[in-house]
Design an enzyme around this catalytic site. Structure first.
Site, short mmCIF file in Angstrom:
data_model
loop_
_atom_site.label_atom_id
_atom_site.label_comp_id
_atom_site.label_asym_id
_atom_site.label_seq_id
_atom_site.Cartn_x
_atom_site.Cartn_y
_atom_site.Cartn_z
N GLY A 9 49.22 34.41 32.59
CA GLY A 9 48.49 35.59 32.31
C GLY A 9 49.71 36.58 31.95
O GLY A 9 50.31 37.04 32.61
N GLY A 12 50.11 41.04 31.64
CA GLY A 12 49.67 41.17 32.24
C GLY A 12 51.16 42.43 33.06
O GLY A 12 52.14 42.33 32.15
N ILE A 36 44.49 35.61 28.37
CA ILE A 36 42.93 35.41 27.12
C ILE A 36 42.80 36.60 26.60
O ILE A 36 41.78 36.69 25.58
CB ILE A 36 41.85 36.15 28.16
CG1 ILE A 36 42.06 37.11 29.99
CG2 ILE A 36 41.50 34.36 29.67
CD1 ILE A 36 41.23 37.55 30.36
N TYR A 143 40.57 38.98 47.98
CA TYR A 143 42.44 39.37 47.36
C TYR A 143 43.31 38.64 48.69
O TYR A 143 44.05 36.97 47.64
CB TYR A 143 42.81 40.12 46.82
CG TYR A 143 44.74 40.51 46.28
CD1 TYR A 143 44.86 39.41 44.69
CD2 TYR A 143 45.13 41.30 46.34
CE1 TYR A 143 45.74 39.84 44.45
CE2 TYR A 143 46.22 41.33 46.14
CZ TYR A 143 47.01 40.70 45.19
OH TYR A 143 48.05 40.32 44.51
N LYS A 147 44.83 34.87 48.45
CA LYS A 147 45.97 34.54 48.33
C LYS A 147 46.44 33.62 49.77
O LYS A 147 47.14 32.85 49.63
CB LYS A 147 46.58 36.04 48.10
CG LYS A 147 46.22 36.65 47.05
CD LYS A 147 47.69 35.97 46.04
CE LYS A 147 47.75 36.46 44.64
NZ LYS A 147 48.53 35.59 43.56
N1 SER Z 1 49.78 45.54 44.24
C1 SER Z 1 49.03 45.07 44.72
C2 SER Z 1 47.92 45.77 44.82
O1 SER Z 1 47.88 46.98 45.29
C3 SER Z 1 49.13 44.53 46.03
O2 SER Z 1 49.64 42.72 45.93
O3 SER Z 1 46.83 45.29 45.03
#
Ligand code: SER
Length: 315
Positions: A9, A12, A36, A143, A147
């Site tokens: 990654g 990013g 990728i 998300y 996590k």
């Molecule tokens: N910066 C991230 C988000 O806003 C937080 O982990 O998704």
């Protein structure tokens, strides 16, 4: 033994700067950038680059076989706002990507693995101010759920297989080298670009939405300091609370106005990212990071604003 470091990654917002810094510390050829997408900045020409998807086990295994990495940084993920648009993909990438890397790290004897967690692991019932390391955690984004589950897997792999996994719960990261990708805290980067371009910005988060944030230089330094710390100092194998500063859109606008006096901040109503932000902490207690591996941030709001404007003006 010379370190061989995979950064998965690499293109990013974090990878772009981490690869550069690791290549500055180690020999350029010891840091293999993986993504990728073909990088649109200098990683490819500056050192080894491999196309790889963490979900493509065969290809990922070939990369581990080729390089036998001593360290892996896994940064490939879908963030909070993008994740809500595609929950199943977010779960698949964030979860199976992690499990694939943890498994190959064991198979290939990788010494140390880094995987980022986030303030998104906290939820509406977590304490909002000075959020402690251990408390109620009820994330309501895919998300955040991925996590939190990932944190449990990291600790599990450490306890069950002795894998040296290390992790930080990043706050919103503010940087100028690469654009952020689909997060809820992205307003705090867009605001600088628009302030310089148009002299105004329409914030998708409300005036009083205070969130934990950090300048990227601090985040990169902290990440490498955690990875360099002796294993005996690491008491947390899920993920460490990690704090820089906290501010809301108004605080940031006031600071920007010191440099661009006519800057105007407006607000957009009913953006779905507001609901995500409302479930997150406002400030983080990171006393365990400070104690275990002597973490200290260096950038306050004044310094962060100055650096952002100075660097974006150059570009
Ligand atoms: N910066 C991230 C988000 O806003 C937080 O982990 O998704």
């Amino acid at each position: 033994m010379a370190e061989i470091i995979l950064v998965i990654g690499s293109n990013g917002q974090i990878g772009t700067e981490l690869v550069t810094e690791l290549r500055r510390i180690h020999h350029i050829n010891q840091v293999v950038a993986c993504d990728i997408r073909r990088p649109d900045y200098d990683t490819k020409n500056a050192g080894p680059f491999e196309f790889v998807s963490v979900l493509d086990k065969e290809n990922l295994k070939a990369i581990f076989t080729k390089y036998k990495p001593t360290q892996v940084y896994l940064l490939a993920a879908l963030l909070s706002a993008t994740g809500e648009q595609n929950p199943k993909l977010a779960w698949d990438l964030n979860m199976n990507g992690l499990l694939n890397v943890l498994d190959f790290a064991i198979d290939f004897g990788t010494k140390r693995v880094y995987w980022p967690s986030s303030i998104a692991v906290f939820g509406p019932n977590s304490p909002k101010e000075n959020t402690p390391q251990y408390c109620t955690m009820d994330p309501n984004t895919v998300y955040g759920i991925s996590k939190l589950a990932g944190e449990r897997w990291c600790e599990y792999y450490f306890q069950k297989y002795g894998l040296d996994v290390r992790s930080i719960r990043y706050p919103g990261l503010i940087s100028w080298k690469a654009m952020p990708g689909g997060g809820t805290t992205d307003y705090a980067i867009h605001i600088f670009h628009e302030a310089l371009k148009k002299g105004s910005y329409n914030s998708f988060l409300s005036a009083e939405t205070k969130l934990p944030m950090m300048y990227m230089d601090d985040a990169i330094r902290g990440t490498i300091e955690l990875m360099d710390a002796p294993a005996t100092q690491i008491s947390i194998r899920s993920s460490y609370n990690f704090s820089g500063l906290s501010f809301n859109p108004e605080d940031l606008a006031s600071e920007i106005k010191k440099h661009i006096p006519n800057f105007q901040l407006n607000y957009i109503q009913n953006d779905p990212r507001q609901k995500i932000a409302d479930g997150w902490p406002k400030s983080i207690n990171d006393e365990i990071s400070k104690k275990d591996w002597q973490w200290q941030p260096k950038f306050d709001l004044e310094k962060l604003t100055l650096e952002m404007l100075r660097n974006l003006r150059k570009g």
